[in-house]
Design a protein around this motif. Structure first.
Motif, short mmCIF file in Angstrom:
data_model
loop_
_atom_site.label_atom_id
_atom_site.label_comp_id
_atom_site.label_asym_id
_atom_site.label_seq_id
_atom_site.Cartn_x
_atom_site.Cartn_y
_atom_site.Cartn_z
N SER A 39 0.81 -1.23 0.00
CA SER A 39 0.00 0.00 0.00
C SER A 39 0.83 1.27 0.00
O SER A 39 0.33 2.34 -0.35
N THR A 40 2.11 1.19 0.41
CA THR A 40 2.96 2.38 0.48
C THR A 40 4.42 1.99 0.19
O THR A 40 4.76 0.80 0.14
N VAL A 60 -1.32 -6.65 -0.57
CA VAL A 60 -1.88 -6.95 0.75
C VAL A 60 -1.22 -6.03 1.78
O VAL A 60 0.00 -5.84 1.77
N ALA A 61 -2.02 -5.45 2.65
CA ALA A 61 -1.54 -4.62 3.76
C ALA A 61 -2.66 -4.52 4.78
O ALA A 61 -3.74 -5.06 4.58
N ARG A 62 -2.40 -3.82 5.87
CA ARG A 62 -3.42 -3.73 6.92
C ARG A 62 -4.46 -2.64 6.66
O ARG A 62 -5.64 -2.84 6.83
N ASP A 63 -3.99 -1.46 6.27
CA ASP A 63 -4.83 -0.27 6.22
C ASP A 63 -5.66 -0.23 4.94
O ASP A 63 -5.12 -0.04 3.85
N GLN A 64 -6.97 -0.38 5.07
CA GLN A 64 -7.84 -0.42 3.90
C GLN A 64 -7.85 0.91 3.15
O GLN A 64 -7.91 0.93 1.92
N THR A 65 -7.79 2.01 3.89
CA THR A 65 -7.79 3.33 3.23
C THR A 65 -6.58 3.48 2.33
O THR A 65 -6.68 3.93 1.18
N LYS A 66 -5.40 3.11 2.84
CA LYS A 66 -4.18 3.19 2.04
C LYS A 66 -4.22 2.21 0.87
O LYS A 66 -3.73 2.52 -0.23
N LEU A 67 -4.81 1.05 1.10
CA LEU A 67 -4.92 0.06 0.02
C LEU A 67 -5.80 0.58 -1.11
O LEU A 67 -5.48 0.41 -2.30
N SER A 68 -6.89 1.24 -0.75
CA SER A 68 -7.80 1.78 -1.77
C SER A 68 -7.10 2.85 -2.61
O SER A 68 -7.25 2.89 -3.84
N ALA A 69 -6.33 3.69 -1.93
CA ALA A 69 -5.58 4.73 -2.65
C ALA A 69 -4.51 4.11 -3.54
O ALA A 69 -4.29 4.55 -4.67
N ALA A 87 -6.67 -5.49 -4.20
CA ALA A 87 -6.09 -5.11 -2.91
C ALA A 87 -6.86 -5.81 -1.79
O ALA A 87 -8.08 -5.93 -1.86
N TYR A 88 -6.12 -6.25 -0.78
CA TYR A 88 -6.70 -7.03 0.31
C TYR A 88 -6.14 -6.56 1.65
O TYR A 88 -4.94 -6.36 1.79
N SER A 89 -7.03 -6.44 2.62
CA SER A 89 -6.63 -6.00 3.96
C SER A 89 -6.46 -7.20 4.89
O SER A 89 -7.44 -7.89 5.20
N PHE A 90 -5.22 -7.45 5.30
CA PHE A 90 -4.90 -8.53 6.23
C PHE A 90 -3.71 -8.12 7.08
O PHE A 90 -2.80 -7.43 6.61
#
Length: 332
Positions: A39-40, A60-69, A87-90
């Protein structure tokens, strides 16, 4: 005359072979690339690069907001309508969650195992060892080692079961070869990752699965900005000689190393020195260049280390005052 000439030709040929000029370069087009920490920073830069090269990319990352961006950034560089960009939040610091994340991603691809597992997830929180709590040490191993080890464990099992001849790529640090003041909760995990990569490189040859590892120096990412907040001043002082790189530069260096088939991947001068002097019996990337880097490192790195030790010892009085101000010990 003949013997020196033959030796020179042999060295050139060995150098070309170890550079990968006689090997087929890895092409990510139409391959499924699974990127943790996507995500970053480095992970996002690598995801963008691979998307531009025509890969299906799952981040894949934790922060859904950052993943969406991040997913929006991938869509901007989409090459074909058929590319799958997801993108997946885990959280990946528990074995079940790491397995669940991989299985969820595979389900979106009809059960197909990714062709490349690229593990960019991780974080560093520099501090003095004597100020650390036990939880800090555990968190350090979670963020530097387990967050990648559990994904590699899940990926290796799945690749072998599905007979997928792919790639597993770890991201370490120059701190996988050496360490300095401030990184007592981070470097142990990066050293451990290097040991895991060495072991898996040997074992997974049984299944034609490639294992590679990247060793960047400073990356100017959001994670770097966070680590600067509480990083000891003496650590910052030592790191002033490290020029650092942008995530895009690191992603390019990582990709080039992957494409060439290098086991230990570095992309800047300092990394080349530490890799070449600390590689042990790991394969050469280029026997000629690595020998030169190794010679420079053998001469220059001990001088650098002595200068670091001198700087730290010169900071003793200031550090004692710092500990007193924190109430760590009495003036007596």
């Amino acid at each position: 005359m003949f013997l020196p000439a033959a030796l020179a030709v042999t060295l050139v040929l060995v150098s070309l072979v170890t550079m990968g000029l006689f090997r087929q370069r890895w092409n990510p087009s139409n391959k499924h690339c699974y990127i943790t920490g996507g995500s970053t920073g480095l992970g996002l830069a690598l995801a963008i690069l691979l998307t531009k090269k025509g890969a299906d990319v799952s981040i894949v990352a934790r922060d859904q907001t950052k993943l969406s961006a991040a997913l929006q950034e991938l869509e901007k560089v989409r090459q074909t309508p058929s590319q799958k960009l997801k993108a997946y939040s885990f959280s990946l610091t528990e074995p079940k969650l790491a397995s669940d994340a991989l299985e969820t991603v595979c389900a979106e691809h009809g059960g197909r195992t990714p062709d490349a597992i690229l593990m960019c997830a991780g974080a560093s929180r520099p501090s003095f060892f004597v100020e650390s709590e036990a939880e800090d040490l555990k968190r350090g191993m979670d963020n530097a080692y387990w967050v990648q080890a559990y994904t590699a464990w899940a990926a290796a099992k799945r690749m072998v079961k599905t007979q997928t001849q792919g790639k597993i790529v770890f991201v370490g640090s120059v701190l996988s070869f050496m360490s300095i003041i401030g990184y007592s909760s981070y470097s142990p995990g990066k050293y451990a990752l290097r040991g895991l990569a060495e072991s898996l490189r040997s074992e997974l040859q049984l299944y034609d699965i490639d294992v590679q590892m990247y060793f960047p120096s400073t990356i100017f990412s959001p994670g770097y900005e966070e680590e600067q907040i509480d990083k000891p001043e003496i650590t910052k002082k030592i790191e002033e000689t490290d020029g650092g790189q942008q995530p895009e530069e690191c992603a390019q260096a990582l990709f080039e190393g992957i494409a060439r088939g290098d086991f230990h991947i570095t992309g800047e001068f300092l990394g080349h020195l530490f890799r070449s002097t600390g590689r042990g019996v790991s394969p050469y990337n280029n026997v000629f260049l690595d020998s030169i880097y190794g010679l420079i490192g053998v001469i220059g790195l001990p001088i650098w280390r002595r200068s670091v030790d001198k700087l730290i010892k010169g900071n003793q009085r200031e550090h004692r005052q710092y500990l007193m101000s924190k109430g760590f010990h009495s003036r007596s």
